[in-house]
Design a protein around this motif. Structure first.
Motif, PDB file in Angstrom:
ATOM      1  N   CYS A 113       0.861  -1.188   0.000  1.00  0.00           N
ATOM      2  CA  CYS A 113       0.000   0.000   0.000  1.00  0.00           C
ATOM      3  C   CYS A 113       0.895   1.236   0.000  1.00  0.00           C
ATOM      4  CB  CYS A 113      -0.892  -0.002   1.245  1.00  0.00           C
ATOM      5  SG  CYS A 113      -1.778   1.548   1.442  1.00  0.00           S
ATOM      6  N   PRO A 134      -4.766  -5.112   9.207  1.00  0.00           N
ATOM      7  CA  PRO A 134      -4.687  -4.078  10.248  1.00  0.00           C
ATOM      8  C   PRO A 134      -6.051  -3.871  10.890  1.00  0.00           C
ATOM      9  CG  PRO A 134      -4.578  -3.104   8.037  1.00  0.00           C
ATOM     10  CD  PRO A 134      -4.652  -4.585   7.839  1.00  0.00           C
ATOM     11  N   CYS A 139       0.591  -4.525   5.059  1.00  0.00           N
ATOM     12  CA  CYS A 139       0.424  -3.298   4.257  1.00  0.00           C
ATOM     13  C   CYS A 139       1.666  -2.992   3.430  1.00  0.00           C
ATOM     14  CB  CYS A 139       0.113  -2.109   5.162  1.00  0.00           C
ATOM     15  SG  CYS A 139      -1.334  -2.356   6.192  1.00  0.00           S
ATOM     16  N   CYS A 158       0.816   5.810   7.335  1.00  0.00           N
ATOM     17  CA  CYS A 158      -0.488   5.381   7.868  1.00  0.00           C
ATOM     18  C   CYS A 158      -0.391   4.973   9.338  1.00  0.00           C
ATOM     19  CB  CYS A 158      -1.014   4.210   7.040  1.00  0.00           C
ATOM     20  SG  CYS A 158      -2.621   3.637   7.620  1.00  0.00           S
ATOM     21  N   HIS A 204       1.448   3.261   3.214  1.00  0.00           N
ATOM     22  CA  HIS A 204       1.848   2.617   4.477  1.00  0.00           C
ATOM     23  C   HIS A 204       2.907   3.388   5.282  1.00  0.00           C
ATOM     24  CE1 HIS A 204       5.340   0.453   2.537  1.00  0.00           C
ATOM     25  NE2 HIS A 204       5.836   0.622   3.748  1.00  0.00           N
ATOM     26  N   CYS A 229      -8.048  -0.654   1.102  1.00  0.00           N
ATOM     27  CA  CYS A 229      -7.360  -0.715   2.394  1.00  0.00           C
ATOM     28  C   CYS A 229      -7.576  -2.098   3.007  1.00  0.00           C
ATOM     29  CB  CYS A 229      -7.912   0.376   3.316  1.00  0.00           C
ATOM     30  SG  CYS A 229      -7.280   0.245   4.999  1.00  0.00           S
ATOM     31  N   TRP A 230      -6.499  -2.682   3.533  1.00  0.00           N
ATOM     32  CA  TRP A 230      -6.582  -4.040   4.082  1.00  0.00           C
ATOM     33  C   TRP A 230      -7.477  -4.120   5.314  1.00  0.00           C
ATOM     34  CZ3 TRP A 230      -5.764  -7.656   0.955  1.00  0.00           C
ATOM     35  CH2 TRP A 230      -4.709  -7.655   0.061  1.00  0.00           C
TER      36      TRP A 230
HETATM   37 FE1  SF4 Z   1      -2.764   1.118   3.550  1.00  0.00          FE
HETATM   38 FE2  SF4 Z   1      -4.967   0.503   4.894  1.00  0.00          FE
HETATM   39 FE3  SF4 Z   1      -2.654  -0.582   5.569  1.00  0.00          FE
HETATM   40 FE4  SF4 Z   1      -3.083   1.963   6.076  1.00  0.00          FE
HETATM   41  S1  SF4 Z   1      -4.151   0.247   6.965  1.00  0.00           S
HETATM   42  S2  SF4 Z   1      -1.246   1.100   5.181  1.00  0.00           S
HETATM   43  S3  SF4 Z   1      -4.270   2.503   4.278  1.00  0.00           S
HETATM   44  S4  SF4 Z   1      -3.739  -0.890   3.655  1.00  0.00           S
END
Ligand code: SF4
Length: 332
Positions: free
Chosen positions: A286, A327, A299, A292, A289, A317-318
């Motif tokens: 991502c 997450p 991620c 984030c 990341h 988003c995971w």
């Molecule tokens: Fe990306 Fe979602 Fe992971 Fe944040 S929580 S790094 S937005 S995949």
């Protein structure tokens, strides 16, 4: 607004060749624009939103190239058209409004000449006088005094020039307007007036508008749906109410938290950590990341695709996947 799709961007890639390597400015982006809607496209500078707008008109110039994907407008595959056919679509079906209208208006032509010329392109049998009368009706409708129709573009303020650009798009009978940062050069009062005019015209003529802006406040004011881009990727798409009331993607949350609220005194504004990535070497997994607050190992390893997170609402988003190693959102 109908659910019929007027313009479909499918898995679009746009690359720029630079001295330090190729940059993928738009990476596997898909987006449907529905007939009669105002779709706000937001993100920080350099996220690829203006490149996407230009690619949709096929006006990307060297060193940029569309390297993958399809553009489908009214069931026409635009990537298969010759440049001549494409310029016909640009002149007749899709109108563009830029931040600086002087780039599109001929400084040596009076406003009346711009408008009558555009009107007569579509009404070849119309007399010059009838086209002029129609142009006068249009400027009046846009809140411009008709006596000013023989003025030159430089004699108008920025807000008035933007209105003239919209009049030109209407004169062309375009069904889609791509407006790239149309209010960025305007002060807040003129911006509000321009957005009112745009909304009224959209309703009156059932226009479809893609409004590209870095200003989430503009989107809140006028859009039906919002698409959010980050580092060349589409990260969230939702109806405007859902995006503000139930924001899903951590990047969009950060973007919204960073906007000052004029009703609150002495507020501590949220500052997103880090800076947007260098697209010559984007982060793995991502792209958000490194910035984030929710990121976990997954991620940085794997790129999340857009997934359904609510009615007509998608986020990449995971957090919203069913994986065990995903997450967690502390608000869950
Ligand atoms: Fe990306 Fe979602 Fe992971 Fe944040 S929580 S790094 S937005 S995949």
């Amino acid at each position: 607004m109908s659910s019929e799709i007027l313009y479909s961007v499918q898995h679009l890639d746009v690359d720029y060749s630079t001295r330090i390597g190729d940059v993928r400015a738009v990476d596997d982006v898909s987006l449907d624009i529905r007939t009669g809607e105002i779709l706000g496209l937001v993100g920080e500078s350099g996220c690829g939103k203006s490149t996407l707008g230009k690619a949709m008109m096929r006006t990307i110039t060297v060193p940029g190239h569309i390297t993958g994907g399809q553009l489908v407008f009214e069931d026409i595959y635009l990537m298969s058209l010759t440049e001549k056919q494409m310029s016909h679509i640009r002149g007749n079906k899709i109108g563009m409004v830029f931040q600086d209208p002087m780039t599109s208006l001929n400084p040596l032509m009076r406003i009346a000449d711009h408008l009558t010329e555009a009107i007569r392109v579509h009404n070849k049998d119309m007399s010059k006088q009838d086209a002029r009368d129609r142009a006068m009706e249009m400027v009046k409708e846009l809140g411009i005094r008709v006596e000013r129709i023989d003025d030159y573009p430089h004699q108008f303020s920025g807000g008035m020039r933007q209105r003239i650009m919209i009049a030109l798009v209407l004169a062309l009978n375009a069904s889609l307007v791509i407006a790239d940062e149309p209010t960025t050069a305007l002060d807040v009062i003129v911006e509000a007036q321009f957005l009112d005019v745009l909304r009224d015209l959209q309703q009156e003529f059932n226009l479809t508008i893609l409004l590209i802006t870095h200003n989430i406040g503009v989107v809140a004011e006028i859009a039906d749906r919002v698409a959010v881009m980050y580092a060349g990727k589409m990260v969230e798409i939702a109806p405007v109410e859902s995006l503000f009331a139930d924001t899903k993607h951590p990047y969009t949350r950060g973007l919204l938290k960073s906007v000052p609220n004029i009703d609150v005194d002495n507020q501590d504004l949220y500052k997103m950590k880090g800076a947007p990535p260098n697209l010559v070497a984007p982060p793995s997994g991502c792209r958000f990341h490194p910035r984030c607050p929710y990121a976990v190992a997954l991620c940085s390893r794997e790129l999340p695709e857009l997934m359904s997170v609510g009615e007509d609402h998608q986020a990449a988003c995971w957090i919203y996947s069913d994986r065990d190693d995903r997450p967690r959102d502390e608000t869950e």
